[in-house]
Motif scaffolding. Structure first.
Motif, PDB file in Angstrom:
ATOM      1  N   GLU A 171       0.821  -1.217   0.000  1.00 49.56           N
ATOM      2  CA  GLU A 171       0.000   0.000   0.000  1.00 49.56           C
ATOM      3  C   GLU A 171       0.850   1.261   0.000  1.00 49.56           C
ATOM      4  N   LEU A 172       2.114   1.158   0.421  1.00 50.44           N
ATOM      5  CA  LEU A 172       2.995   2.321   0.456  1.00 50.44           C
ATOM      6  C   LEU A 172       4.086   2.298  -0.606  1.00 50.44           C
ATOM      7  N   LEU A 173       4.100   1.290  -1.465  1.00 54.44           N
ATOM      8  CA  LEU A 173       5.189   1.133  -2.423  1.00 54.44           C
ATOM      9  C   LEU A 173       4.668   0.822  -3.827  1.00 54.44           C
ATOM     10  N   ASP A 174       5.045   1.677  -4.771  1.00 60.69           N
ATOM     11  CA  ASP A 174       4.692   1.477  -6.179  1.00 60.69           C
ATOM     12  C   ASP A 174       5.992   1.529  -6.982  1.00 60.69           C
ATOM     13  N   ILE A 175       6.215   0.510  -7.807  1.00 58.72           N
ATOM     14  CA  ILE A 175       7.448   0.450  -8.596  1.00 58.72           C
ATOM     15  C   ILE A 175       7.123   0.288 -10.079  1.00 58.72           C
ATOM     16  N   PRO A 176       6.829   1.405 -10.758  1.00 58.32           N
ATOM     17  CA  PRO A 176       6.663   1.325 -12.208  1.00 58.32           C
ATOM     18  C   PRO A 176       8.013   0.966 -12.832  1.00 58.32           C
ATOM     19  N   HIS A 177       8.010  -0.043 -13.686  1.00 59.54           N
ATOM     20  CA  HIS A 177       9.260  -0.543 -14.241  1.00 59.54           C
ATOM     21  C   HIS A 177       9.026  -1.069 -15.647  1.00 59.54           C
TER      22      HIS A 177
END
Length: 159
Positions: A72-78
């Motif tokens: 919920e606190l981490l987004d990693i667009p890659h």
């Protein structure tokens, strides 16, 4: 070069692919699109972005294929993209205290994929997450990330 028992050189998880100039403890964007634009601008500071539009188009395609939210606190667009010359990452903290890490690489090599997997593992650690959220400035934010990646590289070389 040191080899493990399988005659394979251990992967170094050094932090040279995350520059102090590509981190920010205070992203200004309110929307996901604005945050992604900021992260792309931070990635450009690494000197490894060759085509920002291509990078963002590939990030968008990857996001359309499935969520890049890890917690919920981490987004990693890659994404793998021709828009970068080398593996690079940008990390930022949004106004709503969410951690974003944009990661891009030019080709799927085991080396790149292992580094990305380790970054995700580190950023998913609640202790690391809390340290990052408490960073006062870019230097402190970069220091936490670098020391965690470098420490994981030392452990990997010993194993």
């Amino acid at each position: 070069m040191n080899m493990n028992e399988n005659n394979v050189a251990p992967v170094r998880f050094d932090s040279d692919w995350i520059s102090i100039h590509s981190v920010s403890p205070s992203l200004c964007g309110g929307s996901e699109e604005q945050i992604y634009e900021e992260l792309a601008a931070l990635l450009e500071n690494s000197g490894r972005v060759t085509d920002r539009r291509q990078l963002l188009a590939d990030i968008s395609r990857r996001k359309d294929a499935g969520s890049t939210s890890i917690t919920e606190l981490l987004d990693i667009p890659h994404t793998q993209t021709s828009g970068v010359s080398q593996l690079c990452a940008a990390v930022g903290i949004s106004q709503n205290r969410q951690i974003y890490a944009m990661v891009a690489w030019p080709e799927n090599t085991a080396h790149c994929l292992q580094k990305i997997a380790r970054l995700i593992e580190l950023l998913s650690d609640r202790r690391v997450e809390q340290k990052l959220l408490g960073a006062a400035d870019a230097g402190e934010l970069h220091g936490w990330i670098s020391s965690a990646l470098d420490a994981s590289g030392r452990r990997s070389a010993v194993q």
